[in-house]
Design an enzyme around this catalytic site. Structure first.
Site, short mmCIF file in Angstrom:
data_model
loop_
_atom_site.label_atom_id
_atom_site.label_comp_id
_atom_site.label_asym_id
_atom_site.label_seq_id
_atom_site.Cartn_x
_atom_site.Cartn_y
_atom_site.Cartn_z
N ASN A 195 143.88 28.78 83.51
CA ASN A 195 143.82 27.34 83.78
C ASN A 195 142.54 26.96 84.48
O ASN A 195 141.93 25.93 84.17
CB ASN A 195 145.03 26.93 84.62
CG ASN A 195 146.19 26.49 83.73
OD1 ASN A 195 146.13 26.63 82.51
ND2 ASN A 195 147.25 25.99 84.34
N CYS A 201 149.31 20.61 86.12
CA CYS A 201 148.88 22.01 86.20
C CYS A 201 147.45 22.21 86.66
O CYS A 201 147.21 22.84 87.69
CB CYS A 201 149.10 22.68 84.85
SG CYS A 201 150.82 22.65 84.38
N LYS A 244 146.61 21.20 90.32
CA LYS A 244 147.41 22.01 91.25
C LYS A 244 146.97 23.46 91.24
O LYS A 244 146.75 24.08 92.29
CB LYS A 244 148.89 21.90 90.86
CG LYS A 244 149.84 22.85 91.56
CD LYS A 244 151.30 22.52 91.21
CE LYS A 244 151.75 23.15 89.94
NZ LYS A 244 152.15 24.56 90.07
C1 UDX Z 1 147.44 22.87 80.61
C2 UDX Z 1 147.02 24.12 79.85
O1 UDX Z 1 146.37 23.73 78.63
C3 UDX Z 1 148.27 24.95 79.51
O2 UDX Z 1 147.87 26.15 78.85
C4 UDX Z 1 148.99 25.30 80.82
O3 UDX Z 1 150.15 26.08 80.57
C5 UDX Z 1 149.37 24.01 81.53
O4 UDX Z 1 148.20 23.21 81.79
P1 UDX Z 1 148.47 20.51 80.06
O5 UDX Z 1 148.23 20.27 81.52
O6 UDX Z 1 149.79 20.17 79.46
O7 UDX Z 1 148.24 22.09 79.75
O8 UDX Z 1 147.39 19.67 79.28
P2 UDX Z 1 146.00 19.95 78.54
O9 UDX Z 1 146.19 19.65 77.12
O10 UDX Z 1 145.47 21.27 78.92
O11 UDX Z 1 145.07 18.80 79.19
C6 UDX Z 1 144.92 18.80 80.59
C7 UDX Z 1 144.02 17.61 80.97
O12 UDX Z 1 142.68 17.87 80.57
C8 UDX Z 1 144.42 16.27 80.33
O13 UDX Z 1 144.28 15.25 81.30
C9 UDX Z 1 143.38 16.09 79.23
O14 UDX Z 1 143.13 14.73 78.97
C10 UDX Z 1 142.16 16.74 79.87
N1 UDX Z 1 141.18 17.24 78.90
C11 UDX Z 1 141.57 18.19 77.99
C12 UDX Z 1 139.88 16.77 78.94
O15 UDX Z 1 139.55 15.91 79.76
N2 UDX Z 1 138.96 17.27 78.06
C13 UDX Z 1 139.31 18.23 77.14
O16 UDX Z 1 138.44 18.62 76.36
C14 UDX Z 1 140.65 18.69 77.10
#
Ligand code: UDX
Length: 421
Positions: free
Chosen positions: A213, A265, A268
Site C-alpha cells: 500500500n 486504507c 491509514k
Molecule cells: C487500496 C489498494 O489498492 C488495495 O490493494 C488495498 O487492499 C486497499 O487499499 P482502495 O483504497 O479500495 O484499495 O482504492 P484504490 O483503487 O487503490 O484507490 C485509492 C485512492 O487512490 C483513491 O482515492 C483513488 O482515487 C486514488 N488514486 C488511485 C489516484 O489518485 N491515482 C491513481 O492513479 C490511482
C-alpha cells in the site's frame, strides 16, 4: 472446509462470501445485530458490486450464514479468519482494541476446545502483531501453537469497488506461518485460485501488506508531484505518465495525478507505517513527504477555481463526485471532504451530486445542498472530484469547470482547468 469469519465488515463479508463461492461452509460473525440481520436477509451493509447476488446465492445454498454467536460458530469451524477493524489513532498508531478483544475471545475458546483451530489474521496490522497475539493466546489459553492451534497471517489486497474481482484474480496470496503444515492447510483453502503463493513468516507477511500500500500511495504522490510541476509548464501530466508507464520497470497503474488518494486504507496504512518506523527509531522521510503532499493536493483545486472566481463568498459552487473514487459509496478520507471544508470557509453556497455517496456525505455535511446533476451544472462553477463514468455524458458547454479527476467531456467547458493537466 468449515470457516468462521470474525468481523463482517468490508473485508470479512467479501472474503466470507467468496470463500463460500469456492465451496467452503462459512459462518460470518459480528457483534452488530442489525448488520447480521441485514446480511441474513441478503442485504450487504455496504455497497460492493456483485456482492448482493453472491451473498443471496450462498445464503440460499446454505454455504453462508451470519450470527452474533462466536462460540457456536467456532464449535463447527476448523478455521477462523480475523477480519475486525484496525482504525487509526490521531498519532497514526493503529488501534488494536478490536484485535485484542477478538484474541481474548479466541483464547477462551481454546481453553475448552478439543480439536485444533487454525487462526488467520486478515486485518491489516502493524508488523509484529501476529507475534504479540501468539503470546496473548498461549498465556490466556494455556495452549500451545503448533499443537492446539495455528496462528497465521494472510493479508488481503482487495480494492473497494473491485473486491470480488480481486478475490478471484489475485496476483499473489501471501501466507505468513510458523510451520509448513499450517501453511499447507491455508493454501488448500484457496485451491483453484490463480496467483503466486508467497509463503513466509507472519511478520514478513504483515510488512508485505504495508509495503504494497505504501508503494502504491508513493506512486500516486509521485504522479501528483510531477503533475504539479507539469501544470506550471502547461504540460498535461497524463501524457507524461502514459509514456513513462510503458517502461516495464514503472507500469502505468497508479500514476493518475489529480486531487490525491483517499479511502480507508492508503492514508491509514502509510501513517501507521510511519508511526511504527518512528517507534523503531527510524525517520521515514520519504513516506512523510508522500502523506504531506497528499494532504495538500486537494486544495490545489481551490487555487485554480479562484483564477476564475477570485472571491468565492456567496458564489454557488457545484461539486460533481463525493466518493473517494468511483464505484463506491465510501467517503472516508475522500479529497471532497477537504474541498467542501475549504468552500464552506470561503462562504460559498455548495450544491453537490454523487451517484452513490450522498447519503454518507449528508451525515457529515447536512448544511450543504444535495441536488440533481442538472442543478450542479447550473452553478457558477463546477468542480469534478470523482471520475464517475456517468459524468462523461453531461453537457459542460458554457460552464466554468475545474477538474480534480479526469473527465474528457468536461474539456468542452467555456473555461476548463485540470489540477495537473
Ligand atoms: C487500496 C489498494 O489498492 C488495495 O490493494 C488495498 O487492499 C486497499 O487499499 P482502495 O483504497 O479500495 O484499495 O482504492 P484504490 O483503487 O487503490 O484507490 C485509492 C485512492 O487512490 C483513491 O482515492 C483513488 O482515487 C486514488 N488514486 C488511485 C489516484 O489518485 N491515482 C491513481 O492513479 C490511482
Amino acid at each position: 472446509m468449515n470457516v468462521s469469519i470474525l468481523g463482517c465488515g468490508y473485508v470479512g463479508l467479501v472474503t466470507g462470501v467468496c470463500l463460500a463461492e469456492l465451496g467452503h461452509t462459512i459462518i460470518g460473525v459480528d457483534v452488530d445485530k442489525n448488520k447480521i440481520e441485514s446480511i441474513n436477509n441478503g442485504h450487504p451493509p455496504l455497497y460492493e458490486d456483485k456482492l448482493p447476488e453472491l451473498l443471496l446465492k450462498n445464503l440460499k445454498n446454505k454455504k453462508f450464514i451470519a450470527t452474533i454467536d462466536l462460540k457456536s460458530a467456532l464449535s463447527s469451524s476448523e478455521f477462523v479468519f480475523v477480519c475486525v477493524g484496525t482504525p487509526q489513532l490521531d498519532s497514526g498508531e493503529t488501534n488494536l482494541d478490536f484485535i485484542n478483544s477478538a484474541f481474548t475471545s479466541l483464547s477462551e475458546e481454546l481453553k475448552t476446545r478439543k480439536i485444533p483451530l487454525t487462526i488467520v489474521i486478515k486485518s491489516t496490522v502493524p508488523p509484529g502483531t501476529n507475534d504479540l497475539m501468539l503470546s496473548l493466546l498461549e498465556k490466556k489459553s494455556g495452549k500451545k501453537e503448533g499443537v492446539d492451534f495455528h496462528l497465521l497471517s494472510n493479508p488481503e489486497f482487495l480494492r473497494e469497488g473491485k473486491a470480488i474481482y480481486d478475490f478471484f484474480n489475485p496476483d499473489k496470496i501471501v501466507i505468513g506461518a510458523r510451520n509448513k503444515n499450517a501453511s499447507e492447510r491455508l493454501k488448500n483453502l484457496y485451491s483453484g485460485l490463480p496467483g503466486k503463493i508467497i509463503e513466509t513468516d507472519p511478520k514478513t507477511a504483515e510488512m508485505i501488506k504495508y509495503a504494497n500500500n505504501a508503494f502504491l500511495a508513493t506512486k500516486i504522490s509521485f504522479s501528483n508531484e510531477i503533475g504539479n510541476i507539469c501544470k506550471k509548464l502547461d504540460i498535461d501530466s497524463y501524457n507524461v505518465m502514459d509514456a513513462i508507464g510503458l517502461d516495464q520497470r514503472i507500469g502505468r497503474a497508479f500514476l493518475d495525478s489529480g486531487i490525491g488518494f483517499g479511502g480507508s486504507c492508503f492514508p491509514k496504512d502509510v501513517k501507521s507505517l510511519i508511526y511504527t518506523s518512528k517507534k523503531l527509531k527510524y525517520e521515514p522521510k520519504l513516506l512523510e513527504q508522500v502523506v504531506e503532499l497528499n494532504e495538500k493536493q486537494p486544495l490545489k483545486i481551490i487555487e485554480l477555481l479562484k483564477k476564475s472566481l477570485p472571491n468565492l463568498k456567496g458564489r454557488t459552487i457545484g461539486v460533481l463526485g463525493l466518493a473517494f473514487k468511483p464505484d463506491t459509496d465510501d467517503i472516508r478520507e475522500a479529497p471532497s471532504i477537504k474541498i467542501v471544508d475549504a468552500l464552506l470557509k470561503e462562504g460559498s453556497k455548495i450544491v453537490v451530486y454523487d451517484p452513490k455517496a450522498m447519503d454518507n456525505f449528508k451525515k457529515l455535511y447536512p448544511q450543504i445542498k444535495y441536488v440533481t446533476v442538472e442543478e450542479v451544472i447550473r452553478s457558477e462553477a463546477v468542480l469534478i472530484l470523482t471520475e464517475w463514468k456517468e459524468f462523461e455524458s453531461f453537457n459542460y458547454k458554457g460552464k466554468i469547470v475545474v477538474a480534480g479527476r479526469r473527465i474528457k467531456k468536461a474539456r468542452e467547458a467555456k473555461i476548463y482547468e485540470g489540477v495537473c493537466w
